[in-house]
Write a protein that holds these residues in place. Structure first.
Motif, short mmCIF file in Angstrom:
data_model
loop_
_atom_site.label_atom_id
_atom_site.label_comp_id
_atom_site.label_asym_id
_atom_site.label_seq_id
_atom_site.Cartn_x
_atom_site.Cartn_y
_atom_site.Cartn_z
N MET A 1 0.84 -1.21 0.00
CA MET A 1 0.00 0.00 0.00
C MET A 1 0.87 1.25 0.00
N ILE A 2 0.43 2.23 -0.75
CA ILE A 2 1.12 3.52 -0.77
C ILE A 2 0.10 4.62 -0.47
N ILE A 3 0.44 5.48 0.47
CA ILE A 3 -0.41 6.62 0.83
C ILE A 3 -0.07 7.77 -0.11
N THR A 4 -1.07 8.26 -0.84
CA THR A 4 -0.79 9.32 -1.80
C THR A 4 -1.93 10.35 -1.81
N VAL A 5 -1.82 11.31 -2.71
CA VAL A 5 -2.84 12.32 -2.92
C VAL A 5 -3.16 12.37 -4.41
N VAL A 6 -4.16 13.13 -4.79
CA VAL A 6 -4.54 13.16 -6.20
C VAL A 6 -3.81 14.27 -6.95
N ASP A 7 -3.99 15.51 -6.53
CA ASP A 7 -3.27 16.60 -7.21
C ASP A 7 -3.14 17.82 -6.30
N HIS A 8 -4.08 18.78 -6.37
CA HIS A 8 -3.87 20.06 -5.70
C HIS A 8 -4.18 20.02 -4.20
N TYR A 9 -3.61 21.01 -3.52
CA TYR A 9 -3.68 21.13 -2.06
C TYR A 9 -4.08 22.58 -1.75
N PRO A 10 -4.79 22.82 -0.65
CA PRO A 10 -5.20 24.19 -0.33
C PRO A 10 -4.02 25.16 -0.25
N LYS A 11 -4.21 26.33 -0.83
CA LYS A 11 -3.13 27.32 -0.89
C LYS A 11 -3.13 28.29 0.29
N ILE A 12 -4.31 28.58 0.82
CA ILE A 12 -4.44 29.64 1.82
C ILE A 12 -4.81 29.03 3.17
N PRO A 13 -4.01 29.24 4.21
CA PRO A 13 -4.36 28.72 5.53
C PRO A 13 -5.37 29.62 6.23
N ASN A 14 -5.98 29.10 7.28
CA ASN A 14 -6.89 29.90 8.11
C ASN A 14 -6.10 30.75 9.11
N PRO A 15 -6.70 31.85 9.60
CA PRO A 15 -6.05 32.62 10.65
C PRO A 15 -5.79 31.73 11.86
N PRO A 16 -4.76 31.98 12.65
CA PRO A 16 -3.89 33.17 12.60
C PRO A 16 -2.75 33.06 11.61
N ARG A 17 -2.67 31.97 10.84
CA ARG A 17 -1.60 31.86 9.84
C ARG A 17 -1.84 32.89 8.73
N GLU A 18 -0.76 33.41 8.22
CA GLU A 18 -0.83 34.51 7.25
C GLU A 18 -1.20 34.00 5.86
N PRO A 19 -2.17 34.65 5.19
CA PRO A 19 -2.50 34.28 3.80
C PRO A 19 -1.51 34.92 2.82
N LYS A 20 -0.25 34.50 2.92
CA LYS A 20 0.82 35.20 2.20
C LYS A 20 0.65 35.15 0.69
#
Length: 325
Positions: free
Chosen positions: A1-20
């Motif tokens: 078994m291999i753990i993987t993803v399909v393609d894109h990942y969220p670009k913008i985090p929620n506060p308090p992390r900066e939406p740089k």
């Protein structure tokens, strides 16, 4: 078994992390930062999402497609003969893409994803990064054709152009290459065309070649999947529960991309729930032929929830691994 993803990942985090990234794009549009400064931010965010995937336990990652506006524009704006048009609804989802308009003969002009992949693989270290492209058939189906005016000709033109990219990826020793082809589920009568273009692409890539589908049923394709000259076929088992029927008939000659974590819903699956679904697949599919992933790309989830889903996905896989020892 291999753990993987399909393609894109969220670009913008929620506060308090900066939406740089959002700030950088806005500043660039206003002429307040240079193209080089914007590219630096793209790199910083790509590094972050690579680190998040690896920390969560993903074993075969992507670069998160942080530079992609959508699945079509990022590719087609680097090809000759195509203009980028207005916004169109993406299948039956509440998301939109800018429609490619075919104005002239399609030609490959410059590397599309090669440089992104090279940087991502450097930052990921020993964790493999798969290269991901929207497939020629899906690009053709989502384009407005004012030049070829024929679906088969347009699909083959896209395939010819993308084959130039495939050759570059092969030269640079990419080990995993995934094409996203969700459109074929809506038009199963075009399977022969899909087969023909991937038979040609296969000639130029020696690594693991994958086709991923999502959002719809694959049952009309179930007797033909085995014919595809690929190594991995990805299926969304969340959007259509009837897709589980394919497990018992899934081809023995290829691996399954097992999309069992909902990429479009914030509800969090538990590791136990994931483990049970993995055991269900293992009744029919060999351990080494399972690539376990979300149902589609994660971009439309809150970034923190996407990370939590990947953590639980890895925990579910490891529960099953622990039981098998």
């Amino acid at each position: 078994m291999i753990i993987t993803v399909v393609d894109h990942y969220p670009k913008i985090p929620n506060p308090p992390r900066e939406p740089k990234l959002r700030k950088a794009i806005h500043a660039y549009d206003q002429g307040k930062v240079t193209k080089e400064e914007l590219e630096k931010t793209f790199d910083e965010v790509t590094k972050e999402v690579i680190e998040e995937q690896i920390t969560a336990g993903v074993e075969l990652i992507t670069d998160g497609q942080i530079r992609w506006e959508d699945g079509q524009s990022y590719i087609t704006k680097k090809l000759d003969g195509i203009e980028i048009g207005g916004l169109f609804r993406y299948f039956d989802n509440n998301t939109y893409y800018r429609q490619p308009i075919i104005k002239d003969e399609i030609r490959w002009r410059e590397p599309i994803i090669l440089n992104d992949w090279k940087k991502a693989q450097e930052w990921a270290g020993n964790v493999p990064v798969k290269a991901v492209l929207t497939g020629p058939y899906t690009l053709a189906r989502l384009s407005r054709d004012e030049y070829y005016k024929d679906l088969e000709k347009l699909t083959k033109a896209y395939a010819k152009a993308l084959t130039e990219e495939v050759k570059l990826l092969e030269e640079n020793k990419v080990k995993y290459l995934q094409f996203n082809e969700p459109s074929i589920q809506y038009y199963p009568e075009d399977f022969d065309l899909l087969f023909e273009i991937y038979k040609e692409i296969r000639k130029y890539f020696s690594g693991k070649l994958a086709i991923y589908t999502y959002f719809h049923t694959v049952l009309p394709l179930k007797d033909r999947i085995k014919d595809l000259p690929i190594d991995i076929f990805g299926i969304d088992f969340v959007s259509r529960k009837e897709n589980f029927e394919i497990l018992k008939d899934f081809p023995k000659n290829m691996a399954l991309g097992y999309g069992i974590v909902d990429a479009r819903n914030t509800k969090l699956e538990t590791p136990d729930q994931i483990a049970q679904l993995i055991k269900q697949a293992l009744n029919y599919i060999k351990d080494e032929n399972l690539y376990i992933n979300p149902s589609a790309g994660l971009e439309y989830l809150p970034r923190e929830r996407a990370y939590e889903k990947l953590i639980n996905l890895a925990k579910g896989v490891n529960l099953v691994r622990g039981e098998k020892k």
